[in-house]
Each structure stands twice: as C-alpha cells, then as structure tokens.
Design an enzyme around this catalytic site. Structure first.
Site, PDB file in Angstrom:
ATOM      1  N   THR A  37       0.850  -1.189   0.000  1.00 29.66           N
ATOM      2  CA  THR A  37       0.000   0.000   0.000  1.00 29.66           C
ATOM      3  C   THR A  37       0.886   1.239   0.000  1.00 29.66           C
ATOM      4  OG1 THR A  37      -1.681  -1.166   1.271  1.00 29.66           O
ATOM      5  CG2 THR A  37      -1.704   1.224   1.442  1.00 29.66           C
ATOM      6  N   ARG A  43     -13.905  -7.557  -1.419  1.00 28.28           N
ATOM      7  CA  ARG A  43     -13.281  -7.247  -0.118  1.00 28.28           C
ATOM      8  C   ARG A  43     -12.837  -5.774  -0.096  1.00 28.28           C
ATOM      9  NH1 ARG A  43      -7.888  -5.365   1.530  1.00 28.28           N
ATOM     10  NH2 ARG A  43      -7.433  -6.260   3.547  1.00 28.28           N
TER      11      ARG A  43
HETATM   12  N1  GLY Z   1      -3.765  -2.078   4.055  1.00 29.64           N
HETATM   13  C1  GLY Z   1      -4.242  -2.402   2.785  1.00 29.64           C
HETATM   14  C2  GLY Z   1      -5.276  -3.443   2.789  1.00 29.64           C
HETATM   15  O1  GLY Z   1      -5.285  -4.326   3.641  1.00 29.64           O
HETATM   16  O2  GLY Z   1      -6.104  -3.403   1.939  1.00 29.64           O
END
Ligand code: GLY
Length: 307
Positions: free
Chosen positions: A176, A204
């Site tokens: 990320t 998700r």
């Molecule tokens: N921190 C990024 C995710 O789990 O989507």
C-alpha cells in the site's frame, strides 16, 4: 508554520534487490509533494501528488501494478482527507483507472458523499473524465497465475491457513502507499491508495479507503496505515493516533502506543506514518520493512527501508 511530508510504500518484506528501487520511488514521490509545499501550496495537493507518483510506479501495490483479487483483476481502494472542515473522499473496488487517489479527491470535492464503491465509483470516474486504464501489469499477472496454480498450498483446506501464510510470508501482501503532510497554513492532509491483498475475495474492502482506519487527518495529526487491513479496520488506527495526540501525547508516543496495541491485540503486520501540526514526522512498523521517506522544513529528503 513548519512544512513536512512523510510517505510510505507499504509494510511487509521487500524482495531482495528491490530495496533501492523502493527507496528511489519514494524519494521521487516525496520531492513531488515537497515542491508543492515549498512554494506555499496546500498539503492536500502535496499528498495527492506524492501518492500519484507512487500509484504510477508499478513496484508498489497501488494504481498501476496493484495486486489482483481471487478472480484475477484489480479492485483499487483510496482515500484522501483534509483537516480543514474534515473534508474526506474515498473509493473502493475501482477496476480500471490510473489514479484512484484523484477519483477519491473528486468524490470529496464534487459529491455530497464520502465513499463510492464498485460500479458506481467506476461510473463516477468516467463522468469526471478519468479515461479507461488497465492497472494490471505482466508481473502481477504472472504472480497471480503462480499463486492460483498453488492455491492448495496457499490456502490449504481452511481459510485460516491463508492468515497463517500471510503472517509467515509478509512479502506476499502489503505495498500500500500513503502520504501525510502539513502545509505552511498548518492545514493537514493524508492520502492512501492500495490494491489490497493478493487473492482477496472479490468485493473485499480493506482499511485504506475507510476514514479513521487506514487514512485520517484532524486539526492536529494526519496519518496513513499499511499492512493487513482487517487489523487496522478493527482498531481504527489512524483515528486512534489523533485521539491520543489530542489528549496530550507526543506524536511518536501516540504512534508507538497505537502500534503496540495492534501488536497486543492481533500480533498485526502493520505500519503507520504520521505528521503533526508542528511539522513532526514519525514512521513505525511491526513488519521487517516499511520503505518510507520524509522531509521537514528546509531539510533534505530522508529515505529509509526500516526504522
Ligand atoms: N492495508 C491495505 C489493505 O489491507 O487493503
């Protein structure tokens, strides 16, 4: 007011030999944000420019080069927030756009909503003039095929093995990107963008697009989180940092306390960056690596693989 900006390229474990590329990408991205702040520009513009540079760099798990979901396509999440009036915009599940962070900013500026998802987010992006762009790179496609071919090994008989697998192989997820900044007017902003986790279930949504979880800016603190989003969602980690600072804690103390809590409660593989209204910048992580870069005031950009 002292300007400052900090950015991360994801908590996890970087493949041997890729460290320098990760740090150089962060240096370039932070310089883009710094140029804006140094000429008196807004923290909002600075964090967006920083995250755009990281989204456009295919080595990070955001924008072009993001990881693929179980069905083999990208679902991109992003959030941007400005301390002024708690303005915030977010997108989740975007499939074909180059810079999700800029779509999130449009949600903030052009709609009455905070978050758009899936087809609605995609449709909004087109109306706002963002052209069709496939973020899937050949490298990520090959990685996806490899993981899908070893699905039994990866997932085993039960889904909880996926969790154990991710803990044992933190390089598998993560990547990320995020940035947090304070400008010369003392306005704080944070921006975070991600492809989520590899082989995630279709639909998700992680922590990154959720204000107060993966991304947050208050009048005192701006922060971005990275790592397995389910832990960050449960703990509302970036909002928790702001609450601690508002209660009188120093920035480093607040970040460390939130990270410690994530460790105690979940043994979570996460990392956090934050700046405060005095121009302090802090990075902490529970993973082996978290490439990050920052500058404060007139000082040069510093880029580090781990704290
Ligand atoms: N921190 C990024 C995710 O789990 O989507």
């Amino acid at each position: 007011m002292s300007i400052a900006l900090i950015a991360h390229g994801g908590a996890g474990r970087w493949r041997p030999g890729s460290d320098e590329d990760a740090l150089e990408g962060l240096r370039v991205a932070v310089e883009a944000g710094r140029a804006i702040l140094a000429r008196g520009g807004r923290s909002l513009d600075a964090v967006c420019a920083t995250v755009v540079a990281l989204e456009d760099n295919p080595i990070y798990n955001a924008g072009t080069g993001a990881v693929l979901n179980f069905d083999g396509y990208c679902e991109l999440d992003a959030c941007v927030m400005e301390s002024r009036e708690s303005r915030v915009g977010a997108v989740s599940g975007l499939q074909r756009v180059r810079n999700p962070i800029l779509v999130a900013r449009k949600v903030m500026e052009e709609t009455d909503h905070v978050m758009l998802t899936g087809d609605g987010a995609q449709r909004f992006a087109r109306v706002m003039g963002f052209p069709d762009h496939d973020p899937v790179t050949p490298e990520r496609r090959a990685d996806w095929f490899d993981k899908r071919n070893r699905i039994d090994e990866v997932l085993g008989e039960h889904a909880h093995k996926m969790r154990r697998f991710l803990k044992e192989h933190p390089e598998y997820a993560g990547g990320t990107v995020g940035a947090a900044a304070v400008d010369a007017d003392g306005v704080l902003a944070a921006a975070t963008s991600t492809g989520g986790v590899t082989l995630k279930m279709v639909g998700r949504v992680g922590d990154s697009p959720v204000p107060g979880a993966g991304n947050y800016a208050s009048g005192r603190v701006a922060a971005s989180a990275t790592g397995t989003g389910e832990f960050v969602l449960r703990s509302l980690a970036t909002r928790a940092i702001a609450e601690r600072v508002e209660a009188g804690a120093g920035l480093a103390e607040a970040v460390e306390a939130v990270l410690a809590r994530l460790g105690e409660a979940y043994d979570a593989d996460v990392g956090l960056i934050a700046v405060d209204d005095r121009g302090l910048a802090v990075a902490r992580h529970r993973t082996r690596d978290m490439p990050h870069a920052y500058f404060r005031g007139d000082a040069a950009v510093v880029a580090l693989m781990r704290v």
